[in-house]
Design a protein around this motif. Structure first.
Motif, mmCIF file in Angstrom:
data_model
loop_
_atom_site.group_PDB
_atom_site.id
_atom_site.type_symbol
_atom_site.label_atom_id
_atom_site.label_comp_id
_atom_site.label_asym_id
_atom_site.label_seq_id
_atom_site.Cartn_x
_atom_site.Cartn_y
_atom_site.Cartn_z
ATOM 1 N N SER A 4 0.842 -1.192 0.000
ATOM 2 C CA SER A 4 0.000 0.000 0.000
ATOM 3 C C SER A 4 0.877 1.242 0.000
ATOM 4 C CB SER A 4 -0.907 0.021 1.243
ATOM 5 O OG SER A 4 -1.806 -1.068 1.230
ATOM 6 N N CYS A 5 0.504 2.213 -0.800
ATOM 7 C CA CYS A 5 1.233 3.474 -0.828
ATOM 8 C C CYS A 5 0.954 4.253 0.452
ATOM 9 C CB CYS A 5 0.819 4.292 -2.048
ATOM 10 S SG CYS A 5 1.663 5.899 -2.162
ATOM 11 N N SER A 6 1.989 4.902 0.987
ATOM 12 C CA SER A 6 1.850 5.690 2.216
ATOM 13 C C SER A 6 1.492 7.141 1.944
ATOM 14 C CB SER A 6 3.164 5.637 3.018
ATOM 15 O OG SER A 6 3.476 4.312 3.392
ATOM 16 N N GLY A 7 1.347 7.508 0.681
ATOM 17 C CA GLY A 7 0.979 8.880 0.363
ATOM 18 C C GLY A 7 -0.408 9.214 0.898
ATOM 19 N N TRP A 8 -0.623 10.472 1.311
ATOM 20 C CA TRP A 8 -1.886 10.865 1.917
ATOM 21 C C TRP A 8 -3.043 10.591 0.959
ATOM 22 C CZ3 TRP A 8 -5.763 14.307 0.584
ATOM 23 C CH2 TRP A 8 -6.748 14.494 1.566
ATOM 24 N N ALA A 9 -4.020 9.818 1.443
ATOM 25 C CA ALA A 9 -5.248 9.504 0.710
ATOM 26 C C ALA A 9 -5.000 8.787 -0.608
ATOM 27 C CB ALA A 9 -6.070 10.771 0.458
ATOM 28 N N GLU A 41 14.245 4.642 3.966
ATOM 29 C CA GLU A 41 15.240 3.816 4.629
ATOM 30 C C GLU A 41 15.084 3.827 6.148
ATOM 31 O OE1 GLU A 41 19.155 4.821 3.357
ATOM 32 O OE2 GLU A 41 18.825 4.155 1.286
ATOM 33 N N ASP A 42 14.385 4.845 6.680
ATOM 34 C CA ASP A 42 14.245 4.957 8.134
ATOM 35 C C ASP A 42 12.917 4.405 8.648
ATOM 36 O OD1 ASP A 42 16.733 6.052 8.301
ATOM 37 O OD2 ASP A 42 16.056 8.117 8.534
ATOM 38 N N CYS A 43 11.798 4.943 8.143
ATOM 39 C CA CYS A 43 10.495 4.530 8.690
ATOM 40 C C CYS A 43 9.849 3.402 7.900
ATOM 41 C CB CYS A 43 9.540 5.716 8.802
ATOM 42 S SG CYS A 43 8.934 6.362 7.221
ATOM 43 N N GLY A 44 10.398 3.096 6.714
ATOM 44 C CA GLY A 44 9.865 1.991 5.928
ATOM 45 C C GLY A 44 8.617 2.302 5.138
ATOM 46 N N SER A 45 8.219 3.571 5.045
ATOM 47 C CA SER A 45 7.039 3.939 4.265
ATOM 48 C C SER A 45 7.300 3.714 2.781
ATOM 49 C CB SER A 45 6.678 5.414 4.503
ATOM 50 O OG SER A 45 6.305 5.636 5.841
ATOM 51 N N TYR A 46 6.240 3.327 2.062
ATOM 52 C CA TYR A 46 6.324 3.122 0.624
ATOM 53 C C TYR A 46 5.596 4.260 -0.088
ATOM 54 C CZ TYR A 46 7.047 -1.640 2.419
ATOM 55 O OH TYR A 46 7.480 -2.731 3.122
ATOM 56 N N PHE A 47 6.175 4.739 -1.163
ATOM 57 C CA PHE A 47 5.559 5.822 -1.932
ATOM 58 C C PHE A 47 5.550 5.461 -3.411
ATOM 59 C CE2 PHE A 47 7.273 7.801 1.870
ATOM 60 C CZ PHE A 47 6.202 8.569 2.317
ATOM 61 N N CYS A 48 4.348 5.476 -3.996
ATOM 62 C CA CYS A 48 4.243 5.206 -5.424
ATOM 63 C C CYS A 48 4.854 6.349 -6.215
ATOM 64 C CB CYS A 48 2.786 4.982 -5.818
ATOM 65 S SG CYS A 48 1.775 6.487 -5.864
ATOM 66 N N ASP A 49 4.968 6.167 -7.513
ATOM 67 C CA ASP A 49 5.650 7.161 -8.346
ATOM 68 C C ASP A 49 4.894 8.474 -8.474
ATOM 69 O OD1 ASP A 49 3.644 6.059 -9.846
ATOM 70 O OD2 ASP A 49 4.905 5.439 -11.521
ATOM 71 N N ARG A 50 3.675 8.545 -7.944
ATOM 72 C CA ARG A 50 2.935 9.809 -7.961
ATOM 73 C C ARG A 50 2.996 10.535 -6.621
ATOM 74 N NH1 ARG A 50 -2.661 7.961 -11.073
ATOM 75 N NH2 ARG A 50 -1.655 7.190 -12.988
#
Length: 299
Positions: A4-9, A41-50
């Protein structure tokens, strides 16, 4: 593997595949799936290319949450299971404590997080939420201001800042903060709904109606971003209340009924329904609605 992407909404999923070029199903549906992504690298959040900033030739993109370095998704296996910095663990515990209704304990965790890493935007944001819940809105405002200095496009902090300003009874500043949230993310309905409530409380009923109609149009038109489960019901509740105040009782009833049928129980909706019915001369129905309102209010 699906992440799952971690980006807001963001509702996009991240497809991690060993198939050369990526999973064909994901490639065929770019609106719902991302192939390229980054991992903090620190919190492990994933972010999609958008959802991650592209960075520049001089600076690598940073995590919008903790400020850590974003690595290419190809490093996922290498980073998996990696111990998290102490500030990240403090932040994680703080969020859990806020969600379990223990804001005072959460504040101590966030204090520890930002002491270890002052530019931790998400920790300042959640610290503000905890301070608001603890009845310390003045301090919460400072926390949200810090979060916004670190991440000016953080629509959630603009929204929470407005809520804190409302608690300090600074209505004009709260409306301005909701305006800023809307400017950052026009598709977010919650600021429009809360702004409409403040406008109505200030006697600007026609403006409130116009504002909440915009929120309803966003949701029903499929253009809303970050809509909550009860946002549409809440918007109809505000619409009904505004129409009652404007003396448009017949129009108010369908909006109020929608709020009653689709939202959590609210004595105010039943009271507004009772008032509108009374004004329309439907006394027996009005008394039934008033009874329900009194029962909910006293429960």
């Amino acid at each position: 593997m699906i992440l799952s992407c971690s980006g807001w909404a963001c509702t996009r999923l991240i497809s991690v595949s060993k198939v050369p070029g990526g999973n064909p199903v994901a490639l065929a549906d770019p609106e719902n799936y991302a192939i390229q992504f980054k991992i903090c690298e620190d919190c492990g959040s994933y972010f999609c290319d958008r959802c991650h900033a592209p960075g520049s030739r001089l600076r690598a993109p940073r995590c919008a949450s903790c400020g850590g370095k974003l690595a290419p998704g190809t490093k996922l296996e290498r980073l998996s299971g990696r111990p998290r910095p102490a500030e990240v663990e403090h932040h994680k515990r703080g969020v859990e404590l806020v969600k379990s209704g223990r804001p005072d304990e959460a504040i101590r965790e966030f204090d520890a997080a930002v002491a270890l890493r002052p530019p931790y935007a998400a920790a300042h944001h959640w610290r503000g939420i905890a301070l608001t819940e603890a009845g310390r809105p003045g301090e919460a405002l400072a926390a949200f201001e810090t979060a916004l200095r670190l991440n000016p496009s953080d629509v959630a902090s603009h929204f929470e800042k407005a809520r804190a300003l409302t608690r300090t009874e600074n209505t004009a500043a709260a409306i301005a903060a909701y305006d800023q949230a809307i400017a950052v993310q026009p598709g977010y309905p919650a600021p429009r709904i809360n702004r409409a409530i403040l406008l109505m409380d200030g006697g600007r009923d026609a403006d409130a109606l116009a504002a909440v109609e915009q929120a309803i149009a966003l949701i029903t038109g499929g253009r809303a971003v970050g809509a909550g489960r009860y946002d549409l019901a809440s918007a109809h509740s505000v619409k009904g209340a505004a129409l009652v105040k404007l003396g448009r009782y017949e129009e108010a009833l369908p909006a109020i009924d929608y709020a009653i049928d689709n939202g959590p129980d609210s004595w105010n909706d039943h009271y507004n329904k009772s008032y509108a019915l009374e004004r329309l001369g439907r006394i027996e129905e009005s008394e039934i609605a008033r009874g329900i309102a009194d029962s909910l209010r006293n429960s």
